[in-house]
Design a protein around this motif. Sequence first.
Motif, PDB file in Angstrom:
ATOM      1  N   ILE A 235       0.629  -1.189   0.092  1.00 44.85           N
ATOM      2  CA  ILE A 235       0.146   0.261  -0.044  1.00 44.85           C
ATOM      3  C   ILE A 235       0.933   1.045  -0.086  1.00 44.85           C
ATOM      4  N   ALA A 236       1.771   1.159   0.671  1.00 34.63           N
ATOM      5  CA  ALA A 236       3.053   2.593   0.852  1.00 34.63           C
ATOM      6  C   ALA A 236       3.544   2.461  -0.658  1.00 34.63           C
ATOM      7  N   GLY A 237       3.826   1.348  -1.215  1.00 31.84           N
ATOM      8  CA  GLY A 237       4.424   1.307  -2.724  1.00 31.84           C
ATOM      9  C   GLY A 237       3.555   2.085  -3.474  1.00 31.84           C
ATOM     10  N   THR A 238       1.994   1.572  -3.400  1.00 30.83           N
ATOM     11  CA  THR A 238       1.256   2.274  -4.342  1.00 30.83           C
ATOM     12  C   THR A 238       0.966   3.562  -4.245  1.00 30.83           C
ATOM     13  N   ASP A 239       0.961   4.183  -2.789  1.00 29.67           N
ATOM     14  CA  ASP A 239       0.788   5.458  -2.674  1.00 29.67           C
ATOM     15  C   ASP A 239       1.930   6.342  -3.266  1.00 29.67           C
ATOM     16  N   GLN A 240       3.113   5.642  -3.197  1.00 27.91           N
ATOM     17  CA  GLN A 240       4.211   6.261  -3.878  1.00 27.91           C
ATOM     18  C   GLN A 240       4.287   6.401  -5.259  1.00 27.91           C
ATOM     19  N   ALA A 241       3.645   4.995  -5.889  1.00 18.19           N
ATOM     20  CA  ALA A 241       3.351   5.195  -7.349  1.00 18.19           C
ATOM     21  C   ALA A 241       2.354   6.133  -7.884  1.00 18.19           C
TER      22      ALA A 241
END
Length: 175
Positions: A47-53
Amino acid sequence: MFENIPNKKKFYAVILIAVILGITAYKRSFKTAIETVSFYSESKENIAGTDQAHNELLYLKDELKTLDAVIGKKVKKPEIVQNEILNFLSKNKLNVTLSNIGNTHVSRDEYFTIYSNKVTIKGGFQELLEAVYAFDVRFDHARIASLKFYVKKEARSMKKELFNDIIFQNYEKNK
């Protein structure tokens, strides 16, 4: 009933029952809880990676808008750009002479098709600078990608003339 069994055997039996209950408890409860905690941690990182993406995507969209402004507006027919360059030269009464206008060069990649037009003008240094400035500020069908000033010596009269090659580029997005 258990009075005839020695304490040593009772102790081993209790340890064996504890081990069996521990293994059963691990397989039934603890293993699932540990896997759930591990899955939760991985999901949180995803989820953190998705927010960054998502933030990177917004940044790229802003960059694309900036490039749209820099490169020039999208023209339906790229051949029109050459005509617009000629119109611009004639309407703005610049004291330069059109020496050459090259064919449109097309370059494609996965995302864009880039159209390049090369125009050669000649004149005095101040006039060429004014023409370049006028193209840069007021010409919105394409943007200047490259400039080259050079001097040619005419063989007959030995007269030196100043030329300016201007490469204009515009693009269109591939679908």
